[in-house]
Design a protein around this motif. Structure first.
Motif, PDB file in Angstrom:
ATOM      1  N   ALA A 211       0.829  -1.207   0.000  1.00  0.00           N
ATOM      2  CA  ALA A 211       0.000   0.000   0.000  1.00  0.00           C
ATOM      3  C   ALA A 211       0.862   1.255   0.000  1.00  0.00           C
ATOM      4  O   ALA A 211       0.560   2.235  -0.701  1.00  0.00           O
ATOM      5  N   ASN A 212       1.970   1.235   0.757  1.00  0.00           N
ATOM      6  CA  ASN A 212       2.881   2.381   0.782  1.00  0.00           C
ATOM      7  C   ASN A 212       3.535   2.595  -0.576  1.00  0.00           C
ATOM      8  O   ASN A 212       3.709   3.730  -1.032  1.00  0.00           O
ATOM      9  N   ARG A 213       3.917   1.490  -1.225  1.00  0.00           N
ATOM     10  CA  ARG A 213       4.536   1.599  -2.547  1.00  0.00           C
ATOM     11  C   ARG A 213       3.564   2.217  -3.557  1.00  0.00           C
ATOM     12  O   ARG A 213       3.951   3.042  -4.382  1.00  0.00           O
ATOM     13  N   ARG A 214       2.319   1.784  -3.489  1.00  0.00           N
ATOM     14  CA  ARG A 214       1.332   2.321  -4.422  1.00  0.00           C
ATOM     15  C   ARG A 214       1.080   3.802  -4.159  1.00  0.00           C
ATOM     16  O   ARG A 214       0.891   4.583  -5.097  1.00  0.00           O
ATOM     17  N   ALA A 218       1.843   6.800  -6.746  1.00  0.00           N
ATOM     18  CA  ALA A 218       0.824   7.777  -7.137  1.00  0.00           C
ATOM     19  C   ALA A 218       1.306   9.205  -6.933  1.00  0.00           C
ATOM     20  O   ALA A 218       0.761  10.141  -7.531  1.00  0.00           O
ATOM     21  N   MET A 219       2.337   9.380  -6.102  1.00  0.00           N
ATOM     22  CA  MET A 219       2.856  10.711  -5.804  1.00  0.00           C
ATOM     23  C   MET A 219       4.191  10.991  -6.485  1.00  0.00           C
ATOM     24  O   MET A 219       4.821  12.000  -6.190  1.00  0.00           O
ATOM     25  N   SER A 220       4.622  10.095  -7.384  1.00  0.00           N
ATOM     26  CA  SER A 220       5.937  10.245  -8.002  1.00  0.00           C
ATOM     27  C   SER A 220       5.820  10.383  -9.511  1.00  0.00           C
ATOM     28  O   SER A 220       4.900   9.845 -10.130  1.00  0.00           O
ATOM     29  N   ASP A 221       6.776  11.108 -10.086  1.00  0.00           N
ATOM     30  CA  ASP A 221       6.869  11.219 -11.531  1.00  0.00           C
ATOM     31  C   ASP A 221       7.613   9.992 -12.050  1.00  0.00           C
ATOM     32  O   ASP A 221       8.752   9.738 -11.625  1.00  0.00           O
ATOM     33  N   PRO A 222       7.010   9.199 -12.921  1.00  0.00           N
ATOM     34  CA  PRO A 222       7.635   7.932 -13.334  1.00  0.00           C
ATOM     35  C   PRO A 222       8.943   8.097 -14.090  1.00  0.00           C
ATOM     36  O   PRO A 222       9.790   7.200 -14.062  1.00  0.00           O
ATOM     37  N   LEU A 223       9.147   9.224 -14.770  1.00  0.00           N
ATOM     38  CA  LEU A 223      10.371   9.409 -15.551  1.00  0.00           C
ATOM     39  C   LEU A 223      11.544   9.821 -14.676  1.00  0.00           C
ATOM     40  O   LEU A 223      12.617   9.208 -14.718  1.00  0.00           O
ATOM     41  N   ARG A 230       0.701  16.446  -7.981  1.00  0.00           N
ATOM     42  CA  ARG A 230      -0.230  16.110  -6.899  1.00  0.00           C
ATOM     43  C   ARG A 230       0.474  16.147  -5.548  1.00  0.00           C
ATOM     44  O   ARG A 230      -0.049  16.684  -4.577  1.00  0.00           O
ATOM     45  N   ALA A 231       1.664  15.564  -5.479  1.00  0.00           N
ATOM     46  CA  ALA A 231       2.418  15.555  -4.227  1.00  0.00           C
ATOM     47  C   ALA A 231       2.830  16.965  -3.828  1.00  0.00           C
ATOM     48  O   ALA A 231       2.821  17.320  -2.641  1.00  0.00           O
ATOM     49  N   PHE A 232       3.187  17.806  -4.813  1.00  0.00           N
ATOM     50  CA  PHE A 232       3.592  19.179  -4.514  1.00  0.00           C
ATOM     51  C   PHE A 232       2.414  19.977  -3.958  1.00  0.00           C
ATOM     52  O   PHE A 232       2.567  20.740  -2.992  1.00  0.00           O
TER      53      PHE A 232
END
Length: 378
Positions: A211-214, A218-223, A230-232
């Motif tokens: 759950a933490n990884r997901r 969801a809050m990270s830029d994949p590149l 969203r996180a900012f």
């Protein structure tokens, strides 16, 4: 009358094999959690060990030889799963080593030495398992409470096994009547309780980390791997709620210069490299409590808290120079960055207004020739 120890071992075998099947099914539904595969193997071998001990009256050599080997393999698989969970290098050869050491000849020794050897090897595996779980918990700033609980339970069990190993030579045991001894009844009950509770805890722990990884994904830029828009925005909301009159903060807004032209001339692969290089360079040059996020295509933002004007400008300039140096081998050295800086202060700080001010300063930096830092209001 049915002997107590064989009944306890049969019950333990049923619980352990059921846990093994349960963990295996969970792993099949989420094969990214490779630790579950090893933990399923751990409870499977522990269940096989309990079955061997349950039939010691019928086949004594089976219990002594295979029962203890399966038990030690179980501890080895448990430790390996914990190492994978903690993102440590996998050492598959070490997992079954304890069982093979037992099979190499320890099982032929006196009963007191056999008990001491099994308990000592088990304690070594348990200490290593507790270390892996505890180190992972510390790496997550203690957020995974279950990891610390599992580490504590495993460390306590290691303590019990060390006591058994040291005191084994003082135990009054008869090899011919070992099945009905109070020692074996205590050990069977104690191990069954420990492994059963640990199994449930490890499953819950693995699901908690998933759950933490997901949430992080969801809050990270994949590149670039930095935070996303969203996180900012969430960080801005938290900063607004916890703002202090005495504490100043700063917002930095970045825009990679000529990024569209670089993409068109050198290709999107080079453009992606430049974005990644900037994320790495900026991350290395902000403080641990600061936050960097990618908020658009080639736009990034950073929240520095606390920070005054001098600190904010120093961080911005450090990032600008670090990026130019890191990206000098890409796009013929044309990659630069413009930065707008604004300070958050006052009794009712408005972080969103400050972000807009930093954005306006960024546009002035672009209009002034790019590749520079501009402070809002200057």
């Amino acid at each position: 009358m049915i002997a107590l120890a064989p009944t306890l071992f049969l019950f333990s075998a049923f619980i352990l094999l059921l846990l093994s099947a349960f963990i295996y099914v969970i792993w099949r539904s989420d094969e990214e959690a490779n630790e579950l595969c090893w933990w399923a193997a751990s409870f499977l071998t522990a269940g096989c060990s309990a079955l061997c001990f349950a039939f010691r009256n019928q086949i004594e050599s089976l219990s002594i030889v295979l029962g203890n080997a399966f038990l030690l393999w179980s501890y080895g698989f448990l430790w390996t799963g914990a190492a994978i969970f903690a993102d440590r290098p996998l050492r598959p050869r070490s997992a079954p080593l304890g069982g093979f050491v037992w099979l190499s000849g320890l099982w032929t020794q006196d009963i007191h030495l056999r008990i001491a050897a099994v308990a000592a090897i088990a304690a070594i595996y348990e200490i290593r398992t507790a270390y892996e779980l505890l180190s992972y918990s510390r790496g997550q700033n203690g957020r995974l409470v279950l990891a610390r609980a599992a580490a504590l339970a495993t460390a306590l069990q290691a303590g019990v096994d060390l006591v058994v190993s040291v005191s084994a030579s003082f135990l009054e045991l008869d090899a011919t009547d070992f099945v009905d001894s109070a020692f074996l009844k205590f050990r069977s009950l104690e191990l069954a309780c420990y492994i059963s509770i640990l199994g449930v805890t490890l499953v819950a722990l693995s699901k908690e980390r998933l759950a933490n990884r997901r949430e992080i994904a969801a809050m990270s830029d994949p590149l670039t791997g930095v935070a996303n828009r969203r996180a900012f925005d969430r960080a801005i909301e938290r900063a607004t709620k916890s703002a202090s009159v005495k504490q100043k903060s700063a917002v930095l807004v970045f825009d990679l210069d000529n990024f569209k032209d670089i993409n068109d001339r050198f290709g999107h692969a080079v453009g992606d490299q430049i974005l990644t290089v900037f994320g790495e360079a900026a991350t290395r040059n902000i403080r641990a409590n600061d936050m960097l996020a990618r908020i658009g295509g080639e736009e990034f933002a950073a929240l520095l808290c606390p920070a005054d004007r001098n600190v904010a400008l120093a961080v911005a300039e450090r990032i600008r120079l670090a990026f130019i140096d890191a990206a000098s081998v890409l796009a013929e050295g044309q990659a630069t960055v413009s930065i707008g800086v604004a300070l958050v202060e006052g009794r009712a700080p408005d972080y969103r207004e400050t972000t807009r001010a930093a954005d306006a300063a960024l546009y002035r930096a672009k209009a002034s020739g790019r590749n520079r830092v501009v402070f809002a209001g200057s």
